[in-house]
Design a protein around this motif. Sequence first.
Motif, PDB file in Angstrom:
ATOM      1  N   LEU A  43       0.899  -1.404  -0.201  1.00 43.41           N
ATOM      2  CA  LEU A  43       0.149   0.041  -0.057  1.00 43.41           C
ATOM      3  C   LEU A  43       0.813   1.466   0.009  1.00 43.41           C
ATOM      4  CD1 LEU A  43      -2.673  -1.331   2.464  1.00 43.41           C
ATOM      5  CD2 LEU A  43      -2.976  -0.912   0.112  1.00 43.41           C
ATOM      6  N   VAL A  44       1.930   1.220   0.457  1.00 44.49           N
ATOM      7  CA  VAL A  44       2.835   2.225   0.169  1.00 44.49           C
ATOM      8  C   VAL A  44       3.446   2.255  -1.122  1.00 44.49           C
ATOM      9  CG1 VAL A  44       5.227   3.234   0.960  1.00 44.49           C
ATOM     10  CG2 VAL A  44       3.834   2.161   2.817  1.00 44.49           C
ATOM     11  N   TRP A  45       3.769   1.366  -1.704  1.00 45.75           N
ATOM     12  CA  TRP A  45       4.261   1.144  -2.943  1.00 45.75           C
ATOM     13  C   TRP A  45       3.311   1.514  -4.130  1.00 45.75           C
ATOM     14  CZ3 TRP A  45       8.436   1.355  -0.699  1.00 45.75           C
ATOM     15  CH2 TRP A  45       9.204   0.337  -0.190  1.00 45.75           C
ATOM     16  N   ASP A  46       2.028   1.537  -3.843  1.00 48.23           N
ATOM     17  CA  ASP A  46       1.113   1.682  -4.931  1.00 48.23           C
ATOM     18  C   ASP A  46       0.471   3.207  -4.596  1.00 48.23           C
ATOM     19  OD1 ASP A  46      -0.986   1.650  -2.856  1.00 48.23           O
ATOM     20  OD2 ASP A  46      -1.768  -0.060  -3.673  1.00 48.23           O
ATOM     21  N   GLY A  47       1.068   3.928  -3.372  1.00 47.51           N
ATOM     22  CA  GLY A  47       0.699   5.238  -3.265  1.00 47.51           C
ATOM     23  C   GLY A  47      -0.506   5.596  -2.116  1.00 47.51           C
ATOM     24  N   THR A  48      -1.103   4.553  -1.719  1.00 42.14           N
ATOM     25  CA  THR A  48      -1.996   4.478  -1.096  1.00 42.14           C
ATOM     26  C   THR A  48      -1.866   5.318   0.274  1.00 42.14           C
ATOM     27  OG1 THR A  48      -3.237   2.556  -1.705  1.00 42.14           O
ATOM     28  CG2 THR A  48      -3.725   3.357   0.457  1.00 42.14           C
ATOM     29  N   PHE A  49      -0.631   4.787   1.001  1.00 42.23           N
ATOM     30  CA  PHE A  49      -0.007   5.433   2.073  1.00 42.23           C
ATOM     31  C   PHE A  49       1.317   6.198   1.433  1.00 42.23           C
ATOM     32  CE2 PHE A  49      -1.600   1.506   4.636  1.00 42.23           C
ATOM     33  CZ  PHE A  49      -2.785   2.338   4.406  1.00 42.23           C
ATOM     34  N   GLU A  50       1.732   7.167   2.210  1.00 43.15           N
ATOM     35  CA  GLU A  50       2.736   8.115   1.900  1.00 43.15           C
ATOM     36  C   GLU A  50       3.452   8.764   3.107  1.00 43.15           C
ATOM     37  OE1 GLU A  50       3.917  11.957  -1.253  1.00 43.15           O
ATOM     38  OE2 GLU A  50       1.578  11.264  -0.916  1.00 43.15           O
ATOM     39  N   PRO A  51       4.811   8.269   2.962  1.00 42.07           N
ATOM     40  CA  PRO A  51       5.412   9.006   4.236  1.00 42.07           C
ATOM     41  C   PRO A  51       5.751  10.599   4.002  1.00 42.07           C
ATOM     42  CG  PRO A  51       7.122   7.980   2.822  1.00 42.07           C
ATOM     43  CD  PRO A  51       5.580   7.556   2.141  1.00 42.07           C
ATOM     44  N   ALA A  52       5.464  11.293   4.902  1.00 39.46           N
ATOM     45  CA  ALA A  52       5.764  12.777   4.906  1.00 39.46           C
ATOM     46  C   ALA A  52       7.156  12.859   5.283  1.00 39.46           C
ATOM     47  CB  ALA A  52       4.971  13.387   6.388  1.00 39.46           C
ATOM     48  N   ILE A  53       8.067  13.746   4.523  1.00 38.74           N
ATOM     49  CA  ILE A  53       9.313  13.732   4.813  1.00 38.74           C
ATOM     50  C   ILE A  53       9.721  15.243   4.869  1.00 38.74           C
ATOM     51  CG2 ILE A  53      11.568  13.646   3.443  1.00 38.74           C
ATOM     52  CD1 ILE A  53      10.488  11.334   1.815  1.00 38.74           C
ATOM     53  N   ARG A  54      10.089  15.289   6.102  1.00 40.65           N
ATOM     54  CA  ARG A  54      10.233  16.967   6.536  1.00 40.65           C
ATOM     55  C   ARG A  54      11.943  17.362   5.873  1.00 40.65           C
ATOM     56  NH1 ARG A  54      10.762  16.265  13.053  1.00 40.65           N
ATOM     57  NH2 ARG A  54       9.638  14.507  12.607  1.00 40.65           N
ATOM     58  N   ASP A  55      12.720  16.507   5.668  1.00 41.98           N
ATOM     59  CA  ASP A  55      13.971  17.103   5.087  1.00 41.98           C
ATOM     60  C   ASP A  55      14.660  15.914   4.616  1.00 41.98           C
ATOM     61  OD1 ASP A  55      15.837  18.937   4.320  1.00 41.98           O
ATOM     62  OD2 ASP A  55      16.174  19.958   6.324  1.00 41.98           O
ATOM     63  N   VAL A  56      15.781  16.251   3.774  1.00 42.86           N
ATOM     64  CA  VAL A  56      16.783  14.932   3.258  1.00 42.86           C
ATOM     65  C   VAL A  56      18.135  15.825   3.598  1.00 42.86           C
ATOM     66  CG1 VAL A  56      17.508  14.008   1.296  1.00 42.86           C
ATOM     67  CG2 VAL A  56      15.198  14.495   1.538  1.00 42.86           C
ATOM     68  N   LEU A  57      19.021  15.199   4.208  1.00 41.53           N
ATOM     69  CA  LEU A  57      20.213  15.605   4.613  1.00 41.53           C
ATOM     70  C   LEU A  57      21.313  14.614   4.462  1.00 41.53           C
ATOM     71  CD1 LEU A  57      19.475  16.771   8.335  1.00 41.53           C
ATOM     72  CD2 LEU A  57      19.755  18.278   6.295  1.00 41.53           C
ATOM     73  N   PRO A  58      22.553  15.085   4.199  1.00 36.17           N
ATOM     74  CA  PRO A  58      23.671  14.083   3.956  1.00 36.17           C
ATOM     75  C   PRO A  58      23.994  13.399   5.398  1.00 36.17           C
ATOM     76  CG  PRO A  58      24.448  16.380   4.136  1.00 36.17           C
ATOM     77  CD  PRO A  58      23.012  16.257   4.067  1.00 36.17           C
ATOM     78  N   MET A  59      24.391  12.411   5.320  1.00 35.70           N
ATOM     79  CA  MET A  59      24.890  11.444   6.721  1.00 35.70           C
ATOM     80  C   MET A  59      25.801  12.233   7.573  1.00 35.70           C
ATOM     81  SD  MET A  59      24.462   7.403   5.477  1.00 35.70           S
ATOM     82  CE  MET A  59      22.930   6.814   5.019  1.00 35.70           C
TER      83      MET A  59
END
Length: 347
Positions: A303-319
């Motif tokens: 259900l994540v892969w088909d877009g039914t559920f979607e993670p909210a992403i607040r930021d993308v940072l380098p490790m």
Amino acid sequence: MDAVKVTEHGGTEELEYGSVPDPDPAPDEVLVDIKAGALNHLDVWVRRGLPGLDLELPHVTGSDGAGVVERVGEDVTQYEVGDRVALSAGVSCGECEFCRDGEASLCETFHIIGEHVPGVHSEYAAIPAENLIPVPDHVDWETAGSSSLVFQTAWRMLIDRAELSAGERVLVLGASGGVGHAALQIADYAGAEIYATGSSEQKLEYAREHGADHVCNYEEEDFADWILEETDGRGVDVVVEHVGEPTWRDSIKSLAKGGRLVTCGGTAGGAPETDIQRIFWNQLNILGSTMATPGEVDDVMELVWDGTFEPAIRDVLPMSEAARAHEMLQNREGFGKVVVKPDSEMD
């Protein structure tokens, strides 16, 4: 290779992004070229140090990650070089009485990659083949690397443990956090009437947009009193609890007679006072839940892969900015997941 590592238990100053030995996969493992991962509150607890958790330091963090298969162990038949995969971090033995009954997360030796053993916030990771999930080509790395832990946790909490039914009333605490925002979407998918709490108008607006029917700013009003007012004194059927000490008594107070409180942890304290009289008099059910079974993981990740559920992403940072990522979780800045990528993968 480079990895995020805890050098000593303590504050964010104990995090480093630097060289660690290259992983050498065992016969049943897969070497994965990590493209993205994400933080969970678990990473913060591991960094600080958990009672009874005796880790060999430095310890590589990370219980969420995804990437491309670089090499497979000699016993691995289900994956090939070039496959896209994501991590499911719960490791079970497959042989004990609980595993044989299909309850892998109750396994006698159950442990979590990134908590009890080295994690995947690194350029490469050697991962048991049984702990990998195929990722379709259309799914971006940020989604693949940030979804598994919180969505499987929330799915087991609501669908398996609480047995949430359409039309029931459910209270989701911290509905913009990791487990909270997953639980919000799953409760909406199940057809529940959703009551959600948050600490700002921005977070409450997110909750409304993702299924919440009623919202409460817990910084401004007591959420238990709000629930009782909104439900004409009845309460809700299910409470999704993951905060702990500060909210525990009000979570119990929010339940209708015969209601179910399901908890997966205590991010703000693990030893709350409780209201035993209310529990027995109202015949409440207190349910613990940890991670998920492989079958539950398959169900929710489809259900994540088909877009039914979607993670909210607040930021993308380098490790290399892992300390900043930890601060964002600790300080409750924004909402959703903080994604981290190896510095070599940053655009």
